[in-house]
Structures are given as structure tokens and as C-alpha cells.
Design a protein around this motif. Structure first.
Motif, mmCIF file in Angstrom:
data_model
loop_
_atom_site.group_PDB
_atom_site.id
_atom_site.type_symbol
_atom_site.label_atom_id
_atom_site.label_comp_id
_atom_site.label_asym_id
_atom_site.label_seq_id
_atom_site.Cartn_x
_atom_site.Cartn_y
_atom_site.Cartn_z
ATOM 1 N N LYS A 128 -11.452 1.376 8.682
ATOM 2 C CA LYS A 128 -10.705 2.571 9.248
ATOM 3 C C LYS A 128 -10.744 1.989 10.898
ATOM 4 N N LEU A 132 -6.961 1.517 3.231
ATOM 5 C CA LEU A 132 -8.207 1.493 3.571
ATOM 6 C C LEU A 132 -8.948 0.993 2.371
ATOM 7 N N GLN A 133 -8.570 1.398 1.216
ATOM 8 C CA GLN A 133 -9.255 0.923 -0.161
ATOM 9 C C GLN A 133 -9.020 -0.758 -0.258
ATOM 10 N N LYS A 134 -7.947 -0.891 -0.104
ATOM 11 C CA LYS A 134 -7.304 -2.347 -0.369
ATOM 12 C C LYS A 134 -7.802 -3.341 0.684
ATOM 13 N N GLU A 158 -10.172 -5.888 2.313
ATOM 14 C CA GLU A 158 -11.451 -6.348 2.038
ATOM 15 C C GLU A 158 -12.180 -6.707 3.474
ATOM 16 N N ASN A 202 -4.746 5.870 3.176
ATOM 17 C CA ASN A 202 -6.195 5.987 2.494
ATOM 18 C C ASN A 202 -6.015 4.799 1.455
ATOM 19 N N ASP A 203 -4.813 4.499 0.802
ATOM 20 C CA ASP A 203 -4.618 3.281 -0.128
ATOM 21 C C ASP A 203 -4.920 2.068 0.738
ATOM 22 N N TYR A 216 0.955 -1.173 -0.187
ATOM 23 C CA TYR A 216 -0.093 -0.022 -0.160
ATOM 24 C C TYR A 216 0.910 1.100 0.090
ATOM 25 N N THR A 262 -15.785 -1.079 9.965
ATOM 26 C CA THR A 262 -15.326 -0.210 8.764
ATOM 27 C C THR A 262 -13.857 -0.395 8.853
#
Length: 190
Positions: free
Chosen positions: A149, A116-118, A120, A113-114, A109, A147
Motif C-alpha cells: 500500500k 495489493l495482493q498481486k 510481490e 485490493n487485488d 488487476y 508495504t
């Protein structure tokens, strides 16, 4: 789908600690279920009326699945430092879950933020490593931490780190699990 034999192994390991005369034929068991002889990493989770009562496991396979389940069942019942030893009068309230882990893989990552997107949500178990600190959450923890986060922040705290540690780019590994759960009294003995 996991074989219920894993739950039977976990129950029998715990029962043996309560009653040394509780025995079963390990040799025949391993002959009848060859996958138990292969290396495997497992967590054994005990819940008292669906509340955590003990959870111990291996992140990396380092012994046979049979040995891992036996050792982690006993440790979850009697050696989890967060709880007092399991007592026999609690067994009617206990649920046993065995989770078998895939081999962890590094999660690359760029920044928080990246990451958080990766991640699952609801699928990944995660390991955080930074300096001498390490912690893991099984995918089942998503039931409480909804979540990415929240999951990552609590994971860092479990490892003894601040949630701001992600600015330092700690190593993150992901794994998946297959899990099976049943009420202790409903698990067939070996």
C-alpha cells in the motif's frame, strides 16, 4: 549474478567527465564482454554515504547495455534534476549501483485490493502509467517503503498523481532487476 564490469563502465564514464584524458579501449572492452553489446535497460544509482545522490535509468531497452550504463552513469552524476552536479571531492563517499531490468510486463488487476495482493513485496519494480503521467520505483525502494500500500501510494505521487488514481485503474507494469553495488573508490578502473 551481474558482472562487475558494469560498475567499472559506470565509474569510467563518470571519471571521463572529470578528466578528458581518462580513456580506455572501448573496442577491446566490447570484444572481451560481448553481453555489453546486446540491448539492455539499466539504472545507475549513486549514493553519498548511503543516501540517494542521483538515479537515472531506462525502463525499456533501446540501446546496447554498454551505452545505457555509460549514459545513465553520466546522467545520474551530472544531470539528475533533484541534485547538484557531482563534484570530484565527493567521490570517496560515493557508492555506485547498476541495476539491469527485465522487460516490463503488464500486471492485470481487478481493483486496488487485488493489486495489493498481486504485487510481490521486495521483488517487483513497478511502473504506473495514467494519461500523460508515468513513474517507476525500482525494487530497491522496498527498503524504504515496506508495504504494498505504501509502495503504490508513493509510486502514484512520484508520477505526479494522487493515490486515489487507482480508482481509475491506471496501467501497472512489473519488472525485476539484477543489481550490483560497490564503493566508488573500490571499483577497479578500466
Amino acid at each position: 549474478m551481474l558482472d562487475p564490469i558494469l560498475l567499472r563502465v559506470a565509474k569510467s564514464a563518470i571519471m571521463r567527465k572529470f578528466d578528458s584524458s581518462y580513456i580506455f579501449d572501448e573496442k577491446n572492452l566490447l570484444e572481451a564482454y560481448p553481453p555489453l553489446k546486446k540491448e539492455g535497460a539499466a539504472f545507475v544509482t549513486l549514493k553519498y554515504d548511503h543516501h540517494l545522490r542521483g538515479c537515472i535509468g531506462s525502463i525499456i531497452a533501446h540501446r546496447s547495455l554498454y551505452e545505457d550504463v555509460v549514459n545513465n552513469a553520466v546522467s545520474a552524476a551530472f544531470n539528475d534534476p533533484r541534485f547538484h552536479h557531482l563534484h570530484e571531492n565527493e567521490l570517496s563517499h560515493i557508492w555506485v549501483e547498476v541495476s539491469v531490468l527485465t522487460e516490463p510486463e503488464i500486471l492485470e488487476y481487478e481493483d486496488f485490493n487485488d493489486l495489493l495482493q498481486k504485487v510481490e513485496q521486495g521483488v517487483d519494480g513497478l511502473i504506473i502509467k495514467h494519461d500523460i503521467y508515468q513513474g517507476t520505483f525500482l525494487p530497491q525502494v522496498w527498503e524504504q517503503l515496506k508495504t504494498p500500500k505504501e509502495f503504490l501510494e508513493h509510486l502514484s505521487m512520484k508520477a505526479g498523481l494522487s493515490p486515489s488514481v487507482y480508482d481509475l485503474h491506471p496501467a501497472i507494469y512489473r519488472y525485476h532487476v539484477e543489481a550490483i553495488e560497490e564503493k566508488f573508490d573500490d571499483i577497479l578502473p578500466l
